[in-house]
Design a protein around this motif. Sequence first.
Motif, short mmCIF file in Angstrom:
data_model
loop_
_atom_site.label_atom_id
_atom_site.label_comp_id
_atom_site.label_asym_id
_atom_site.label_seq_id
_atom_site.Cartn_x
_atom_site.Cartn_y
_atom_site.Cartn_z
N CYS A 1 0.83 -1.21 0.00
CA CYS A 1 0.00 0.00 0.00
C CYS A 1 0.86 1.25 0.00
CB CYS A 1 -0.93 0.00 1.20
SG CYS A 1 -0.10 0.11 2.76
N TYR A 2 2.06 1.16 0.50
CA TYR A 2 2.90 2.36 0.58
C TYR A 2 4.35 1.93 0.40
CZ TYR A 2 5.06 6.54 2.61
OH TYR A 2 5.81 7.67 2.82
N THR B 1 8.12 3.62 -0.40
CA THR B 1 8.83 4.89 -0.51
C THR B 1 10.32 4.67 -0.32
OG1 THR B 1 8.95 7.15 0.33
CG2 THR B 1 8.55 5.43 1.93
N ARG C 1 3.95 7.06 8.54
CA ARG C 1 2.87 6.63 7.66
C ARG C 1 2.86 5.10 7.53
NH1 ARG C 1 1.91 9.90 2.30
NH2 ARG C 1 0.73 11.15 3.75
N ASN D 1 -0.12 2.54 8.67
CA ASN D 1 -0.69 1.55 7.76
C ASN D 1 -0.72 0.16 8.40
OD1 ASN D 1 -1.07 3.43 5.77
ND2 ASN D 1 0.79 2.91 4.66
N SER E 1 3.69 -2.06 3.93
CA SER E 1 4.39 -0.81 3.64
C SER E 1 5.89 -1.07 3.62
CB SER E 1 4.13 0.24 4.72
OG SER E 1 2.77 0.33 4.98
N ASP F 1 8.33 8.88 -3.06
CA ASP F 1 7.32 7.84 -2.95
C ASP F 1 7.20 7.09 -4.27
OD1 ASP F 1 6.92 8.78 -0.47
OD2 ASP F 1 4.84 9.38 -0.73
N ASN G 1 1.68 5.03 -3.29
CA ASN G 1 0.92 5.38 -2.10
C ASN G 1 -0.55 5.29 -2.48
OD1 ASN G 1 -0.09 6.33 0.25
ND2 ASN G 1 0.96 8.30 0.20
N GLU H 1 -3.15 5.80 -0.94
CA GLU H 1 -4.06 6.81 -0.38
C GLU H 1 -4.19 8.02 -1.29
OE1 GLU H 1 -3.30 7.83 3.77
OE2 GLU H 1 -2.52 5.81 3.93
#
Lengths: 255, 75
Positions: free
Chosen positions: A180-181, A183, A202, A206, A214, A249, A252, A254
């Motif tokens: 989901c994330y 970076t 962040r 998550n 993440s 990133d 992401n 979101e």
Amino acid sequence: MDIQDIIKPENKVYSSPRLLNDSTMHYCPGCSHGVVHKLVAEVIDEMGLEHNAIGIAPVGCAVFAYKYIDVDWIEAAHGRAPALATAAKRLNPDRLVFTYQGDGDFAAIGTAESIHAANRGENIAIIFINNGIYGMTGGQMAPTTLEGMKTATTPYGRNVELNGYPLDITKLLAQLDGTCYVTRQSVHKPAAVRQAKKAIRRAFENSVNRRGCSVVEILGTCSSGWKMTPHQSNLWMEEHMKEKYPVGDLKNIEE
Amino acid sequence: MPKPKGAVIIDTERCKGCDLCVVACPTDCLELQKKEVNNRGYRFAHVIAPENCIGCASCALVCPDACIEVFKVMI
């Protein structure tokens, strides 16, 4: 104004994180691991998860991470931290579960675990320190070593015909549906440290809110392995590592 | 306009003399000891120009060993 008038508890703007304990870290002077340890301790403290965080320590330089940050830790076999984190998170779904791994652990011996845990969408946060070298064992070539980079086992520089290409595992993981994330950050300057802290926060949110896997890659330096001073390593990292591993990133969901 | 005034306390026994705080300081307040070393043999960082400190905490943020405490007032 006298210095003693400034040094008062109410004027304090920065101090060592509360969850970082007093034992002196075994890292070499100027090692990026220390900064990332501080950020992890600060974020867990700010989120109030002191009693609800489970960290998975890797094998590598950060093997003693459990000695420095005052939360619950499990020590994983080499590269198996995401597998262990999967179990910890499935059994304790409300807790923050994170792994702390280096590039030898995450991108070499643990590649299968890393990719499959991310692909399954396990609700864990992975902190991945990439310094492009096997620091603990004496600076040998890692999968993430840059093309032409000199290490103990590639004294003339990494030759792609013989040793293959550098592995950008974070980019690989960004393509998977389970993450989901994803970076990439660095910690060589005060501004970069602040950015990295936001990324870690962040990722931890998550994990707690069960949004998926993440991955926070942090470009680190290895002054001992690279045979440079800490400051030179930071400059070298900025000049060379960021070319192959651009900061920012990669994914992401979101946004 | 109020100006920031800062002060730092360095835990010299924890310091490993990596020089990163000296490089990060925007007002050149810090320096590594030239001859003196701590118990572990490192040339630790110390403050040479306390009057220049603005309490920005850049040194503390980049310190890998968490040895710097920063205080700040506006005067």
